[in-house]
Structure formats: structure tokens, C-alpha cells
Design an enzyme around this catalytic site. Sequence first.
Site, PDB file in Angstrom:
ATOM      1  N   LEU A 105       0.828  -1.219   0.000  1.00  0.00           N
ATOM      2  CA  LEU A 105       0.000   0.000   0.000  1.00  0.00           C
ATOM      3  C   LEU A 105       0.856   1.260   0.000  1.00  0.00           C
ATOM      4  CD1 LEU A 105      -2.654  -1.008   2.726  1.00  0.00           C
ATOM      5  CD2 LEU A 105      -2.518  -1.704   0.330  1.00  0.00           C
ATOM      6  N   THR A 150      -4.986   1.318  -9.180  1.00  0.00           N
ATOM      7  CA  THR A 150      -5.909   2.450  -9.046  1.00  0.00           C
ATOM      8  C   THR A 150      -6.714   2.723 -10.319  1.00  0.00           C
ATOM      9  OG1 THR A 150      -5.931   4.872  -8.914  1.00  0.00           O
ATOM     10  CG2 THR A 150      -3.858   3.894  -9.514  1.00  0.00           C
ATOM     11  N   GLU A 152      -7.164   5.478 -11.468  1.00  0.00           N
ATOM     12  CA  GLU A 152      -6.478   6.544 -12.219  1.00  0.00           C
ATOM     13  C   GLU A 152      -5.789   5.991 -13.470  1.00  0.00           C
ATOM     14  OE1 GLU A 152      -6.058  10.147 -11.677  1.00  0.00           O
ATOM     15  OE2 GLU A 152      -7.943   9.592 -10.732  1.00  0.00           O
ATOM     16  N   TYR A 175       1.549  10.026 -11.439  1.00  0.00           N
ATOM     17  CA  TYR A 175       1.097   9.060 -10.433  1.00  0.00           C
ATOM     18  C   TYR A 175       0.491   7.838 -11.118  1.00  0.00           C
ATOM     19  CZ  TYR A 175      -2.129   6.844  -7.163  1.00  0.00           C
ATOM     20  OH  TYR A 175      -2.814   5.905  -6.425  1.00  0.00           O
ATOM     21  N   LYS A 179       1.753   3.836 -11.202  1.00  0.00           N
ATOM     22  CA  LYS A 179       0.899   2.732 -10.748  1.00  0.00           C
ATOM     23  C   LYS A 179       0.680   1.710 -11.869  1.00  0.00           C
ATOM     24  CE  LYS A 179      -0.326   3.416  -6.430  1.00  0.00           C
ATOM     25  NZ  LYS A 179      -0.276   2.367  -5.411  1.00  0.00           N
TER      26      LYS A 179
HETATM   27  O1  F7E Z   1      -9.325  14.491  -6.436  1.00  0.00           O
HETATM   28  C1  F7E Z   1     -10.792  17.441  -8.046  1.00  0.00           C
HETATM   29  C2  F7E Z   1      -9.522  16.865  -8.637  1.00  0.00           C
HETATM   30  O2  F7E Z   1      -7.290  14.407  -5.002  1.00  0.00           O
HETATM   31  C3  F7E Z   1     -10.585  14.139  -6.916  1.00  0.00           C
HETATM   32  C4  F7E Z   1      -6.190   9.157  -4.743  1.00  0.00           C
HETATM   33  O3  F7E Z   1      -6.463   8.351  -3.626  1.00  0.00           O
HETATM   34  O4  F7E Z   1      -8.160   8.358  -5.843  1.00  0.00           O
HETATM   35  C5  F7E Z   1      -7.486   9.550  -5.439  1.00  0.00           C
HETATM   36  O5  F7E Z   1      -7.155  10.349  -6.562  1.00  0.00           O
HETATM   37  C6  F7E Z   1     -11.054  15.147  -7.956  1.00  0.00           C
HETATM   38  C7  F7E Z   1     -10.015  15.482  -9.020  1.00  0.00           C
HETATM   39  O6  F7E Z   1      -8.478  12.255  -5.672  1.00  0.00           O
HETATM   40  C8  F7E Z   1      -9.770  19.976  -5.652  1.00  0.00           C
HETATM   41  O7  F7E Z   1      -9.061  17.648  -9.730  1.00  0.00           O
HETATM   42  C9  F7E Z   1     -11.180  19.816  -7.291  1.00  0.00           C
HETATM   43  O8  F7E Z   1     -10.606  15.526 -10.283  1.00  0.00           O
HETATM   44  O9  F7E Z   1      -9.503  13.719  -4.030  1.00  0.00           O
HETATM   45  P1  F7E Z   1      -8.613  13.758  -5.192  1.00  0.00           P
HETATM   46  P2  F7E Z   1      -8.018  11.596  -7.050  1.00  0.00           P
HETATM   47  O10 F7E Z   1      -7.131  12.470  -7.830  1.00  0.00           O
HETATM   48  O11 F7E Z   1      -9.244  11.111  -7.739  1.00  0.00           O
HETATM   49  C10 F7E Z   1      -7.435   7.500  -6.714  1.00  0.00           C
HETATM   50  C11 F7E Z   1      -8.256   6.262  -6.955  1.00  0.00           C
HETATM   51  C12 F7E Z   1      -6.055   7.236  -6.283  1.00  0.00           C
HETATM   52  O12 F7E Z   1      -5.498   6.179  -6.553  1.00  0.00           O
HETATM   53  C13 F7E Z   1      -5.293   8.378  -5.698  1.00  0.00           C
HETATM   54  O13 F7E Z   1      -4.166   7.933  -4.975  1.00  0.00           O
HETATM   55  O14 F7E Z   1     -11.325  16.369  -7.290  1.00  0.00           O
HETATM   56  N1  F7E Z   1     -10.561  18.621  -7.187  1.00  0.00           N
HETATM   57  N2  F7E Z   1     -10.695  20.685  -6.374  1.00  0.00           N
HETATM   58  C14 F7E Z   1      -9.685  18.673  -6.177  1.00  0.00           C
HETATM   59  N3  F7E Z   1      -8.866  17.753  -5.661  1.00  0.00           N
HETATM   60  C15 F7E Z   1      -8.097  18.104  -4.605  1.00  0.00           C
HETATM   61  N4  F7E Z   1      -7.281  17.160  -4.047  1.00  0.00           N
HETATM   62  N5  F7E Z   1      -8.130  19.362  -4.065  1.00  0.00           N
HETATM   63  C16 F7E Z   1      -8.942  20.347  -4.552  1.00  0.00           C
HETATM   64  O15 F7E Z   1      -8.944  21.480  -4.072  1.00  0.00           O
END
Ligand code: F7E
Length: 350
Positions: A105, A150, A152, A175, A179
Amino acid sequence: MKLGHKSRQSDCLGSAVYSSIRLAMAKKALITGVCGQDGAYLSKLLLSKDYSVHGMVRDASSADFWRLNELDLKDQIIIEEADMRDEDSLNTLVENIKPDEIYNLAALSFVGASWDTSVETSDINAMGALRLLNAMKEHSPKAKYYQASTSEMYGNSNGETFQDETTPLHPRSPYAISKLFAHWMTINYRESYGLYACSGILFNHESPLRGINFVTRKITDGVARIKLGLEDSITLGNIDAQRDWGFAGDYVKAMWEMLQQDTPEDFVISTGETHSVRDFLQAAFKEIAITDWESYVQFDDRFTRPLDVETLCGSNNKAQQKLHWEPTVSFEELVRIMVEWDLKRLTSAS
Ligand code: F7E
């Protein structure tokens, strides 16, 4: 009195012997990334199944054990030091423990930061997985290996509504590419060497133990702060992105199930529902009785990415059929649990 003392002694002796027999017979699990959200929930699950849990951290003196402490697990885990970037440390670790199950993990998991940390992300997530697979092949080839893959890796869907185990992969971040390498190495080691190695393609999974830089926790923390008068707005990037969000506590059960099968296979783990960041905001603000949530949300380009994944929604049919796994927490419940937890945490801290 004497008899009582003696019998207490023999009880103690009996329970000490019983504990050491139990420890000797217990299955041994090695979890890399034990301090993360999934590491904590998985530790809890494995301890409840009487595993002896070895949790790997890079440096025990600087590791942050808040999640293990939150679940009251820290004292039940054998903390081991090793580094995903250091082949020798992983070889020594696996050789010493000879685990029955290895859950990889450990990762730099924040997608948004991976453009700035692309080399380190690749070293830990991609090469680190390869180093660990090599250590297992060499020192514990009968172990079962779980790779945290993932959603992603899919990138943008090419018109398909659901992603499953056969959907083509087209990663859109350093990222996701790191992966993807680990995912294919896991498959390659299974096919080349007959190792029990499999990948769980997990869609987003959240909980109160989620890091604050991920969008769900950023929102629930922000909403709780607004409710308590500590902040007056939340600043975000692309709120049109859509994700398939489940509860992390459910997802670690699927990891374990994958290692209990007769043959190793890869599985998608998801809820089969997609929601936008907007939907998450609306549901979170509803928990504090605010309906005009738009007036509390600001946009800042700093929180957008050079390339984002727009929509993800996983088909968990294979996991339902073969692992008898399904999610137990709905989107609305998940949001409620997280907002309530942040409200409680911030209230008791103030
Ligand atoms: O973003 C949008 C951002 O950072 C989700 C990780 O666990 O899941 C996770 O990856 C969405 C994206 O997660 C903000 O652009 C908008 O479209 O919560 P997140 P992630 O990128 O989906 C996958 C399955 C993994 O494997 C990864 O390790 O939300 N978004 N505004 C934002 N995201 C963040 N972080 N912050 C913002 O202000």
C-alpha cells in the site's frame, strides 16, 4: 490465599503460553504504507482475524501514527523499518519476516502533486513495487502479494459508462503511470514466476481517516469549519470532475478476499455510482443545513491539474461474483460520516 496466588500465576503462565502459541500459529501479514488510511483499516481487519501484523514505515521516529492511534491499534502492530527506495532493506525485511501475505500500500498517492514529484513518485510507486516483488520472489515465494492499483490508470473513459478489468488503460498523470508500471509488473511476475500476485484496481475510497489534501476530506473539514465559524469558505479547483467514491473500510475487505482465492486474479473494486465534486459539496453542506452552498465555495487555479481525469465509474461485477464483495456504505452515508467526524474532531479541539 496461597492457592489463589498460585492459580493466578498458572493462569498467567497459561495465557502467556497460549499467546505465544497463538502468535506462532498466526498468519503473518506485511503491510507497506501501514500509516495511511488503507493501512490502518486493513490492520484493523487483519488483527480481528488474528493475524500478526507487521507494518512497514520508512522511519519510525518521524512516522505519523495518528490513524493507528485513532483506531487504537498502534500497540498491536509490529512496526518495521524499511524503505521502498532501498532494495537491501526490503530484502532483509521479507527474509526476516517471511510473511504469508504482503499488502503493498506504500505510495505517494496525491495525484495533484505527482507532476512536481514525478521522479520520487516513480521510484516509490513503480520501482518500489518491483523491488518488493523481487524480495518476495527471492525470500518468500509462497507468500501472496496484493498490489494497490488504481482507477487513475484508466484516464478518461473512451465513451464507456463503466470501467472494468478489461477496459484499456490510458493514464493521465505521473502518479497513474507509476501505478500502471507496478500493475503490469505484478501481472508479469504472476505469469513469469507463478507467484500469487494480484492487483486491486480500487476506485476512490474515503473515510474520516482520509488525508486533508484529498478533495472529500478537504470539503468535509471545510464544511465543519464553516459550521463552527472557523472559516467562511472552501477554495477548490475542478468541481465538475466525477468520481466513484466508496468507503475505505469496505475496500480493505476486498483486498483481503483477493488473497484468499485459489488462483490470483485482478479485480475492480468500486461502488458502480459516480458523483461530481459538486454533488459531494451539495451533500456535505446539506449536513449543516446549507442549501446555497455555491456562495461558500471559491475557485483557485492552484488546485487544478495540468491534466485531470473527468469521469470514473467502476463495474464491480467480477468482485461481486467471485469475492462475494459489495460496498455497504452509500454516497450519502459516507458524506454524513465524514462531516460528523470532522465536526466532532474540531469541536473537541476548540
Ligand atoms: O481528487 C478534483 C480533482 O485528489 C478528486 C487518490 O487516492 O483516488 C485519489 O485520486 C477530484 C479530481 O483524488 C480539488 O481535480 C477539485 O478531479 O480527491 P482527489 P483523485 O485524484 O481522484 C485515486 C483512486 C487514487 O489512486 C489516488 O491515490 O477532485 N478537485 N478541487 C480537487 N482535488 C483536490 N485534491 N483538491 C482540490 O482542491
